[in-house]
Scaffold this motif. Structure first.
Motif, short mmCIF file in Angstrom:
data_model
loop_
_atom_site.label_atom_id
_atom_site.label_comp_id
_atom_site.label_asym_id
_atom_site.label_seq_id
_atom_site.Cartn_x
_atom_site.Cartn_y
_atom_site.Cartn_z
N UNK A 1 3.87 -6.07 -2.47
CA UNK A 1 3.18 -5.40 -1.37
C UNK A 1 1.73 -5.15 -1.77
N UNK A 2 0.86 -5.04 -0.79
CA UNK A 2 -0.51 -4.63 -1.06
C UNK A 2 -0.53 -3.13 -1.35
N UNK A 3 -1.69 -2.63 -1.74
CA UNK A 3 -1.76 -1.22 -2.13
C UNK A 3 -1.62 -0.27 -0.95
N UNK A 4 -1.62 -0.81 0.28
CA UNK A 4 -1.34 0.04 1.44
C UNK A 4 0.17 0.16 1.70
N UNK A 5 0.97 -0.46 0.80
CA UNK A 5 2.41 -0.34 0.92
C UNK A 5 3.04 -1.36 1.85
N UNK A 6 2.26 -2.34 2.32
CA UNK A 6 2.77 -3.31 3.28
C UNK A 6 2.76 -4.71 2.70
N UNK A 7 3.83 -5.47 2.97
CA UNK A 7 3.85 -6.89 2.65
C UNK A 7 3.12 -7.63 3.77
N UNK B 1 1.62 -0.41 -6.26
CA UNK B 1 1.63 1.03 -6.01
C UNK B 1 2.94 1.41 -5.33
N UNK B 2 3.38 2.66 -5.45
CA UNK B 2 4.59 3.09 -4.75
C UNK B 2 4.39 3.02 -3.24
N UNK B 3 5.47 2.86 -2.52
CA UNK B 3 5.39 2.83 -1.06
C UNK B 3 6.75 3.20 -0.47
N UNK B 4 6.78 3.63 0.78
CA UNK B 4 8.06 3.94 1.42
C UNK B 4 8.67 2.69 2.05
N UNK B 5 9.98 2.56 1.97
CA UNK B 5 10.64 1.51 2.74
C UNK B 5 10.49 1.87 4.22
N UNK B 6 10.56 0.88 5.12
CA UNK B 6 10.44 1.19 6.54
C UNK B 6 11.50 2.24 6.95
N UNK C 1 10.82 6.52 -0.70
CA UNK C 1 9.85 5.83 -1.55
C UNK C 1 10.49 4.97 -2.63
N UNK C 2 9.76 3.87 -2.92
CA UNK C 2 10.08 2.98 -4.01
C UNK C 2 8.98 3.05 -5.06
N UNK C 3 9.34 2.95 -6.34
CA UNK C 3 8.29 2.91 -7.37
C UNK C 3 7.51 1.60 -7.29
N UNK C 4 6.33 1.59 -7.90
CA UNK C 4 5.49 0.39 -7.91
C UNK C 4 6.20 -0.75 -8.62
N UNK D 1 5.31 6.76 -10.03
CA UNK D 1 6.25 7.77 -9.54
C UNK D 1 7.53 7.08 -9.07
N UNK D 2 8.59 7.85 -8.92
CA UNK D 2 9.86 7.44 -8.32
C UNK D 2 10.70 6.50 -9.19
#
Length: 317
Positions: free
Chosen positions: A172-178, A210-215, A232-235, A258-259
């Motif tokens: 994923x990019x650093x905005x948390x999106x693929x 970076x960490x991000x939330x799953x949809x 959230x998922x860890x990076x 994190x996470x």
């Protein structure tokens, strides 16, 4: 789902069954003679467990229908960019458990191999081939840390390099999106397919994850909220390795993320936690990650190589 109620005993007054004691066996016995042995094993076990679950919890029609609607909702949300049914399985730990079962023999081998992890929902079969030392990050955000990731693919038994092994990578990019989720990213951003050289080496430029939330806008997200859990998922970075050896589907996790202790899909393993370090004298990257991959011959870990667990483009996170 209504107020909680204790699981009840299937036993009635004087030890008699409160529910028809022959019903489940009647359903099992309805399978015909052409049912394959493996299907018969699966369905017998599934029917018994599902019926026991319903009896033990005294499942009501309204509660059962909520479950049916959740399954239907997952199906309606799934497409070539998102596999919501897979995500539902992930937030209850099912894919990670199945992954452990599938690869248990390889994990127990005397020669340590790279451990597996879940595929996730954003894998693509059509990732482009890229040359060694190429970049997979395009229109890189200014606040992203570019990483030079490199290493070797090795035979776990004798540590000899494996040439011409294929490595699929995506993140994923650093905005948390693929890129499938983000119209501002170009097609196949942060993904690519590489082939090791004669020394078993691979190398490419990517970004530090970076960490991000799953949809969480679908049934998986609703389940997380009902269970009072975060999304959230860890990076991490995804990798799939293919060769004449046992295929490996895995993820590697940033040690500083994190996470790590409470990944929403339970995929973290200690051996997959990696350390990014500062890279010097490279104008293209400020960080570096060296990661060697150990594979074992397919005939030593099972009769069949399991296929990539996806339903096509975009069926993996």
């Amino acid at each position: 789902m209504g107020d909680p109620k204790p699981a009840s005993s299937p036993e009635g007054v004087n030890g008699s069954s409160r529910f028809d004691p022959n019903f489940t066996q009647h359903v099992v016995d309805a399978m015909g003679p052409k049912t394959s042995p493996r299907m018969r094993q699966f369905m017998t076990s599934l029917i018994r467990h599902v019926h026991d679950f319903a009896r033990e919890n005294e499942l009501t029609v309204d509660e059962w229908m909520q479950g049916v609607e959740l399954i239907n909702w997952a199906g309606k949300m799934s497409n070539d960019r998102r596999n919501e049914g897979q995500l539902v399985c992930d937030v209850i730990g099912l894919e990670t458990l199945v992954d452990e079962i599938t690869y248990k023999k390889a994990a127990e081998a005397a020669d340590s191999v790279t451990q597996s992890a879940i595929l996730g929902p954003f894998f693509r079969h059509d990732a482009p081939m890229r040359e060694k030392n190429a970049s997979i990050t395009f229109d890189t955000p200014k606040n992203a840390q570019v990483v030079y990731m490199h290493g070797r693919v090795l035979n776990a038994k004798n540590k000899q390099p494996l040439s011409k092994a294929f490595i699929d990578v995506w993140q994923a990019s650093i905005n948390g999106l693929y890129e499938q989720q983000d119209h501002n990213q170009q097609d196949c951003n942060l993904r690519g397919k590489f082939q090791t050289d004669e020394d078993g080496e691979y190398a490419f430029y990517c970004v530090r994850p970076t960490p991000y939330p799953v949809p969480d806008d679908g049934p998986a997200g609703k389940l997380l909220k009902l269970m009072d859990r975060h999304p959230y998922r860890p990076a991490h970075i995804h990798l799939v390795m293919l060769d004449g050896f046992k295929p490996i589907t895995t993820q590697i996790f940033d040690a500083e993320s994190q996470y790590l202790e409470n990944d929403s899909v339970f995929a973290v393993k200690d051996s997959l936690i990696v350390k990014f370090v500062e890279r010097k004298d490279d104008p293209q990257a400020e960080m570096e990650l060296k990661y060697d991959i150990l594979m074992v011959p397919s005939d030593e870990v099972g009769e069949l190589d399991p296929p990539l667990r996806s339903s096509g483009i975009g069926s993996g996170y």
